[in-house]
Design a protein around this motif. Structure first.
Motif, short mmCIF file in Angstrom:
data_model
loop_
_atom_site.label_atom_id
_atom_site.label_comp_id
_atom_site.label_asym_id
_atom_site.label_seq_id
_atom_site.Cartn_x
_atom_site.Cartn_y
_atom_site.Cartn_z
N PRO A 1 0.82 -1.20 0.00
CA PRO A 1 0.00 0.00 0.00
C PRO A 1 0.86 1.27 0.00
CG PRO A 1 -0.73 -1.53 1.70
CD PRO A 1 0.60 -2.01 1.22
N ALA A 2 0.36 2.32 -0.64
CA ALA A 2 1.08 3.59 -0.69
C ALA A 2 0.74 4.42 0.56
CB ALA A 2 0.72 4.34 -1.97
N ASP A 3 1.35 5.60 0.64
CA ASP A 3 1.21 6.44 1.83
C ASP A 3 0.34 7.66 1.55
OD1 ASP A 3 2.99 4.94 3.54
OD2 ASP A 3 4.66 5.73 2.36
N GLU A 4 -0.66 7.88 2.38
CA GLU A 4 -1.56 9.01 2.21
C GLU A 4 -0.85 10.33 2.45
OE1 GLU A 4 -5.84 10.52 3.98
OE2 GLU A 4 -5.56 8.45 3.30
N HIS A 5 0.09 10.35 3.40
CA HIS A 5 0.72 11.61 3.75
C HIS A 5 1.65 12.14 2.65
CE1 HIS A 5 3.75 8.66 5.14
NE2 HIS A 5 4.64 9.60 4.90
N LYS A 6 1.90 11.32 1.62
CA LYS A 6 2.73 11.75 0.50
C LYS A 6 1.90 12.19 -0.71
CE LYS A 6 6.56 8.69 1.79
NZ LYS A 6 7.39 7.52 1.37
N MET A 7 0.59 12.15 -0.61
CA MET A 7 -0.27 12.45 -1.76
C MET A 7 -0.53 13.94 -1.90
SD MET A 7 -3.04 9.34 -1.31
CE MET A 7 -4.07 9.87 -2.67
N THR A 8 -0.69 14.39 -3.15
CA THR A 8 -1.03 15.78 -3.46
C THR A 8 -2.16 15.79 -4.49
OG1 THR A 8 1.28 16.45 -3.15
CG2 THR A 8 -0.17 17.98 -4.31
N PRO A 9 -3.32 16.39 -4.12
CA PRO A 9 -3.70 16.90 -2.80
C PRO A 9 -4.01 15.75 -1.85
CG PRO A 9 -5.56 17.00 -4.28
CD PRO A 9 -4.40 16.53 -5.11
N ARG A 10 -4.07 16.06 -0.57
CA ARG A 10 -4.41 15.02 0.39
C ARG A 10 -5.87 14.62 0.22
NH1 ARG A 10 -1.04 14.89 5.04
NH2 ARG A 10 -2.38 13.18 5.71
N PRO A 11 -6.19 13.35 0.33
CA PRO A 11 -7.58 12.92 0.27
C PRO A 11 -8.42 13.57 1.38
CG PRO A 11 -6.12 11.04 0.02
CD PRO A 11 -5.25 12.20 0.42
N ASP A 12 -9.68 13.77 1.10
CA ASP A 12 -10.59 14.42 2.03
C ASP A 12 -11.37 13.36 2.80
OD1 ASP A 12 -12.41 15.97 3.39
OD2 ASP A 12 -13.08 17.11 1.63
N ALA B 1 -6.58 -2.06 11.93
CA ALA B 1 -5.59 -3.05 11.52
C ALA B 1 -5.01 -2.61 10.19
CB ALA B 1 -6.23 -4.42 11.40
N TYR B 2 -3.70 -2.66 10.07
CA TYR B 2 -3.03 -2.18 8.85
C TYR B 2 -1.72 -2.93 8.70
CZ TYR B 2 -0.03 0.45 12.05
OH TYR B 2 0.87 0.79 13.04
N LEU B 3 -1.10 -2.80 7.53
CA LEU B 3 0.13 -3.55 7.27
C LEU B 3 1.33 -2.94 7.99
CD1 LEU B 3 1.44 -5.94 5.79
CD2 LEU B 3 1.73 -4.45 3.80
N ASP B 4 1.85 -1.83 7.44
CA ASP B 4 3.05 -1.23 8.05
C ASP B 4 3.13 0.28 7.84
OD1 ASP B 4 3.62 -1.11 5.36
OD2 ASP B 4 5.36 -2.45 5.44
N GLU B 5 1.99 0.93 7.51
CA GLU B 5 1.99 2.36 7.22
C GLU B 5 1.84 3.13 8.54
OE1 GLU B 5 0.69 -0.36 4.32
OE2 GLU B 5 -0.49 0.30 6.04
N ASP B 6 2.87 3.10 9.36
CA ASP B 6 2.77 3.62 10.72
C ASP B 6 2.45 5.11 10.78
OD1 ASP B 6 3.33 1.14 11.96
OD2 ASP B 6 5.47 1.43 11.65
N THR B 7 3.06 5.91 9.90
CA THR B 7 2.81 7.35 9.93
C THR B 7 1.35 7.66 9.68
OG1 THR B 7 5.07 7.86 9.23
CG2 THR B 7 3.42 9.58 8.89
N ASP B 8 0.78 7.05 8.64
CA ASP B 8 -0.63 7.26 8.35
C ASP B 8 -1.50 6.74 9.49
OD1 ASP B 8 -0.18 8.47 5.92
OD2 ASP B 8 -0.57 6.68 4.72
N ALA B 9 -1.18 5.57 10.02
CA ALA B 9 -2.00 4.97 11.07
C ALA B 9 -2.01 5.83 12.33
CB ALA B 9 -1.48 3.57 11.40
N GLN B 10 -0.87 6.37 12.69
CA GLN B 10 -0.81 7.22 13.88
C GLN B 10 -1.62 8.50 13.69
OE1 GLN B 10 3.42 7.54 14.45
NE2 GLN B 10 3.60 5.38 15.01
N GLU B 11 -1.60 9.03 12.46
CA GLU B 11 -2.41 10.21 12.18
C GLU B 11 -3.90 9.88 12.29
OE1 GLU B 11 -3.26 13.41 8.56
OE2 GLU B 11 -1.41 12.23 8.54
N THR B 12 -4.30 8.72 11.77
CA THR B 12 -5.71 8.33 11.86
C THR B 12 -6.12 8.12 13.31
OG1 THR B 12 -5.59 7.27 9.69
CG2 THR B 12 -7.43 6.67 11.09
#
Length: 284
Positions: free
Chosen positions: A16-27, A70-81
């Motif tokens: 899976p890719a990372d949401e925090h790297k997307m432009t624009p960020r998803p709403d 539950a998620y694979l390994d996207e820790d930065t995104d998971a912590q933000e959620t």
């Protein structure tokens, strides 16, 4: 027709890719005040770190649910959620790991029940996709990986959750518009989403006598980490413009379907599929 920022060309070499790297960020943000539709409930959202899963987690929290992610390994995104869930006045529990293995799914279910004391809603949302226009040469490793993620994952997670679910519980599976219409550049993904649909309908029949509802949501083109994670930059640019509504959907616009199916609003729905897809006409 809702305006949204233009989507520029971009790509991530990760699935899976990372949401925090997307432009624009998803709403992901809910649009309405909560009224307690899920008060006292505990929800498990797989793939809840980003995309549709993040939007579902935050909306469920606003409506009173405690949320395990539950998620694979996207820790930065998971912590933000998790912080977004907590900002709604709820409680989040993060559980990383590969949901394609039965043992881990059993550990996830046990962890949720051990922490919260109950489990009422299961959202099987975690998945992966790759472009596979040249299906004859699609790598075996990727094929096995997508089947493990998109078919084994929901089945193992459901198996693990069932001993903990009681009358009134809800299971919601994420499928796709591609399960209905096919997609010549997403052959493997579309096939796995078709399996999800069949699994939903079959489990609904199996669990009706226990009072457990099983439904699905089939999103169309939604701006999530799937898109830059699986598509070449030129296909990402202005993603979704060919839809009837002229744009891609945002995760918050899909999360409301999950809330409907998870809450008592959807009490007479089982074995059904909702279609937030921007206007594509597909079979029910």
């Amino acid at each position: 027709m809702t305006d949204q920022p233009k989507i520029p060309a971009q790509a991530q070499d990760k699935m899976p890719a990372d949401e925090h790297k997307m432009t624009p960020r998803p709403d992901y943000a809910p649009r309405h005040p909560g009224v307690g539709k899920l008060k006292g409930k505990v929800a498990l959202v797989t793939g809840g770190d980003s995309g549709i899963g993040r939007a579902v987690s935050v909306l469920f929290a606003r409506e009173g649910a405690k949320v395990a992610i539950a998620y694979l390994d996207e820790d930065t995104d998971a912590q933000e959620t998790a912080k977004l869930v907590e900002d709604e006045g709820s409680e989040a529990l993060l559980i990383p790991g590969d949901l394609g293995g039965k043992a881990h799914c059993e550990e996830v279910a046990a962890t949720v029940v051990g922490h919260f004391g109950q489990l009422d809603i299961v959202v099987n949302n975690a998945a992966q996709q790759w472009i596979d226009e040249d299906f004859a040469n699609f790598p075996e490793e990727k094929l096995r990986r997508i089947i493990a993620s998109n078919i084994y994952g929901p089945m193992f997670m459901t198996q693990a959750a069932l001993p903990h679910l009681g009358d009134g519980a809800s299971i919601i599976n994420t499928t796709s518009v591609n399960a209905y219409k096919g997609n010549d550049s997403l052959i493997t993904y579309s096939t796995t989403r078709g399996a999800t649909l069949a699994f939903t309908r079959s489990m609904a029949q199996t669990l009706a006598e226990r009072g457990i509802r099983v439904n699905a949501v089939a999103p169309g083109p939604i701006w999530t980490p799937f898109i830059p994670g699986s598509m070449p930059p030129e296909k990402v640019e202005d993603f979704g413009q060919k839809q009837l509504m002229g744009r891609a959907g945002q995760p918050w616009e899909v999360a409301t379907a999950y809330l409907f199916l998870a809450s008592s609003d959807g009490n007479y729905y089982t074995g059904q599929c909702l279609h937030p897809n921007g206007g594509a006409i597909v079979g029910a």
